[in-house]
Motif scaffolding. Structure first.
Motif, PDB file in Angstrom:
ATOM      1  N   SER A   1      11.804   2.976   9.776  1.00  0.00           N
ATOM      2  CA  SER A   1      11.326   3.965   8.757  1.00  0.00           C
ATOM      3  C   SER A   1      10.138   3.171   8.181  1.00  0.00           C
ATOM      4  N   GLY A   2       9.309   2.608   9.039  1.00  0.00           N
ATOM      5  CA  GLY A   2       8.262   2.125   8.428  1.00  0.00           C
ATOM      6  C   GLY A   2       7.133   2.834   7.693  1.00  0.00           C
ATOM      7  N   LEU A   3       6.363   2.480   6.693  1.00  0.00           N
ATOM      8  CA  LEU A   3       5.282   3.235   6.119  1.00  0.00           C
ATOM      9  C   LEU A   3       4.291   2.550   6.214  1.00  0.00           C
ATOM     10  N   PHE A   4       3.003   3.621   6.133  1.00  0.00           N
ATOM     11  CA  PHE A   4       1.556   3.283   6.453  1.00  0.00           C
ATOM     12  C   PHE A   4       0.735   3.248   5.124  1.00  0.00           C
ATOM     13  N   ILE A   5      -0.006   2.530   4.646  1.00  0.00           N
ATOM     14  CA  ILE A   5      -0.886   2.794   3.792  1.00  0.00           C
ATOM     15  C   ILE A   5      -2.240   2.323   4.316  1.00  0.00           C
ATOM     16  N   GLU A   6      -3.390   3.288   4.188  1.00  0.00           N
ATOM     17  CA  GLU A   6      -4.692   2.905   4.437  1.00  0.00           C
ATOM     18  C   GLU A   6      -5.455   2.063   3.352  1.00  0.00           C
ATOM     19  N   LYS A   7      -6.406   1.299   4.257  1.00  0.00           N
ATOM     20  CA  LYS A   7      -7.243   0.397   3.425  1.00  0.00           C
ATOM     21  C   LYS A   7      -8.409   1.071   3.238  1.00  0.00           C
ATOM     22  N   PRO A   8      -9.276   0.810   2.279  1.00  0.00           N
ATOM     23  CA  PRO A   8      -8.774  -0.033   1.075  1.00  0.00           C
ATOM     24  C   PRO A   8      -7.575   0.547   0.290  1.00  0.00           C
ATOM     25  N   TYR A   9      -6.780  -0.253  -0.403  1.00  0.00           N
ATOM     26  CA  TYR A   9      -5.737   0.275  -1.114  1.00  0.00           C
ATOM     27  C   TYR A   9      -5.627  -0.279  -2.562  1.00  0.00           C
ATOM     28  N   SER A  10      -5.053   0.304  -3.151  1.00  0.00           N
ATOM     29  CA  SER A  10      -5.320  -0.073  -4.860  1.00  0.00           C
ATOM     30  C   SER A  10      -3.737  -0.754  -4.892  1.00  0.00           C
ATOM     31  N   PRO A  11      -3.811  -1.591  -6.191  1.00  0.00           N
ATOM     32  CA  PRO A  11      -2.353  -2.388  -6.444  1.00  0.00           C
ATOM     33  C   PRO A  11      -1.332  -1.416  -6.525  1.00  0.00           C
ATOM     34  N   GLU A  12      -1.459  -0.207  -6.978  1.00  0.00           N
ATOM     35  CA  GLU A  12      -0.310   0.810  -7.169  1.00  0.00           C
ATOM     36  C   GLU A  12       0.154   1.055  -5.812  1.00  0.00           C
ATOM     37  N   ALA A  13      -0.883   1.396  -4.994  1.00  0.00           N
ATOM     38  CA  ALA A  13      -0.405   1.850  -3.464  1.00  0.00           C
ATOM     39  C   ALA A  13       0.367   0.850  -2.833  1.00  0.00           C
ATOM     40  N   VAL A  14      -0.080  -0.440  -3.061  1.00  0.00           N
ATOM     41  CA  VAL A  14       0.622  -1.524  -2.579  1.00  0.00           C
ATOM     42  C   VAL A  14       2.258  -1.643  -3.034  1.00  0.00           C
ATOM     43  N   ARG A  15       2.239  -1.714  -4.325  1.00  0.00           N
ATOM     44  CA  ARG A  15       3.621  -1.798  -5.197  1.00  0.00           C
ATOM     45  C   ARG A  15       4.317  -0.610  -4.650  1.00  0.00           C
ATOM     46  N   SER A  16       4.103   0.600  -4.660  1.00  0.00           N
ATOM     47  CA  SER A  16       4.617   1.929  -4.401  1.00  0.00           C
ATOM     48  C   SER A  16       5.220   1.556  -2.777  1.00  0.00           C
ATOM     49  N   ALA A  17       4.382   1.312  -1.807  1.00  0.00           N
ATOM     50  CA  ALA A  17       4.800   1.241  -0.459  1.00  0.00           C
ATOM     51  C   ALA A  17       5.931   0.098  -0.356  1.00  0.00           C
ATOM     52  N   VAL A  18       5.626  -0.745  -0.830  1.00  0.00           N
ATOM     53  CA  VAL A  18       6.801  -2.175  -0.685  1.00  0.00           C
ATOM     54  C   VAL A  18       8.080  -1.577  -1.481  1.00  0.00           C
ATOM     55  N   ARG A  19       8.050  -0.779  -2.298  1.00  0.00           N
ATOM     56  CA  ARG A  19       9.116  -0.134  -3.056  1.00  0.00           C
ATOM     57  C   ARG A  19      10.000   0.901  -2.265  1.00  0.00           C
ATOM     58  N   GLY A  20       9.159   1.180  -1.046  1.00  0.00           N
ATOM     59  CA  GLY A  20       9.704   2.303  -0.153  1.00  0.00           C
ATOM     60  C   GLY A  20       9.466   3.451  -0.393  1.00  0.00           C
ATOM     61  N   ARG A  21       8.350   3.805  -1.401  1.00  0.00           N
ATOM     62  CA  ARG A  21       8.067   5.289  -1.675  1.00  0.00           C
ATOM     63  C   ARG A  21       6.583   5.276  -1.142  1.00  0.00           C
ATOM     64  N   ALA A  22       6.430   6.879  -0.783  1.00  0.00           N
ATOM     65  CA  ALA A  22       4.979   6.832  -0.150  1.00  0.00           C
ATOM     66  C   ALA A  22       4.054   6.932  -1.353  1.00  0.00           C
ATOM     67  N   TYR A  23       2.995   6.753  -1.191  1.00  0.00           N
ATOM     68  CA  TYR A  23       1.874   6.732  -2.279  1.00  0.00           C
ATOM     69  C   TYR A  23       0.726   7.753  -1.926  1.00  0.00           C
ATOM     70  N   VAL A  24       0.524   8.698  -2.764  1.00  0.00           N
ATOM     71  CA  VAL A  24      -0.403   9.817  -2.657  1.00  0.00           C
ATOM     72  C   VAL A  24      -1.486   9.468  -3.567  1.00  0.00           C
ATOM     73  N   ARG A  25      -2.858   9.294  -3.183  1.00  0.00           N
ATOM     74  CA  ARG A  25      -3.888   9.054  -4.200  1.00  0.00           C
ATOM     75  C   ARG A  25      -4.230  10.364  -4.877  1.00  0.00           C
TER      76      ARG A  25
END
Length: 126
Positions: free
Chosen positions: A102-126
């Protein structure tokens, strides 16, 4: 631990670009996560082999050496399927079926909020 409060968990950040790794680790430490850093897949696998407290693998896809982040994530999931996986890249955008488990992907460059959200297991939408 409540599902919405994952601070205190341990995140293994695997990134060959030193400044990116340092920034990512800082974003997570600021959110209360414990962070271990690795510069490549080989080092990350050694850490996973000896440590049983890793909750999340946060890894770049493009890394030097014979193993990319997707293969690293697959091997980690095979050894310890409870470890959540977050993959990132500025050059590669994997399809959902290419992500292990159930891996997640976030694209670089990313924001601190995107990193924290992804690590918490939630998708991040800009």
């Amino acid at each position: 631990m409540a599902c919405n409060d994952l601070s205190g968990e341990t995140v293994l950040v695997v990134e060959d670009e030193g400044l990116v790794r340092i920034d990512t680790a800082e974003y997570l430490r600021d959110a209360g996560f414990s962070v271990i850093e690795a510069t490549d897949a080989t080092e990350a696998l050694e850490i996973i082999r000896v440590r049983t407290d890793i909750d999340v693998l946060f890894t770049d896809i493009n890394m030097p050496g014979g193993m990319d982040g997707i293969e690293l994530a697959r091997r980690v999931q095979d050894r310890q399927p409870t470890i959540r996986v977050v993959l990132t890249s500025g050059a590669v955008r994997p399809q959902p079926h290419e992500l292990p488990g159930s891996g997640l992907f976030i694209e670089k460059p990313y924001s601190p909020e995107a990193v924290r959200s992804a690590v918490r297991g939630r998708a991040y939408v800009r």
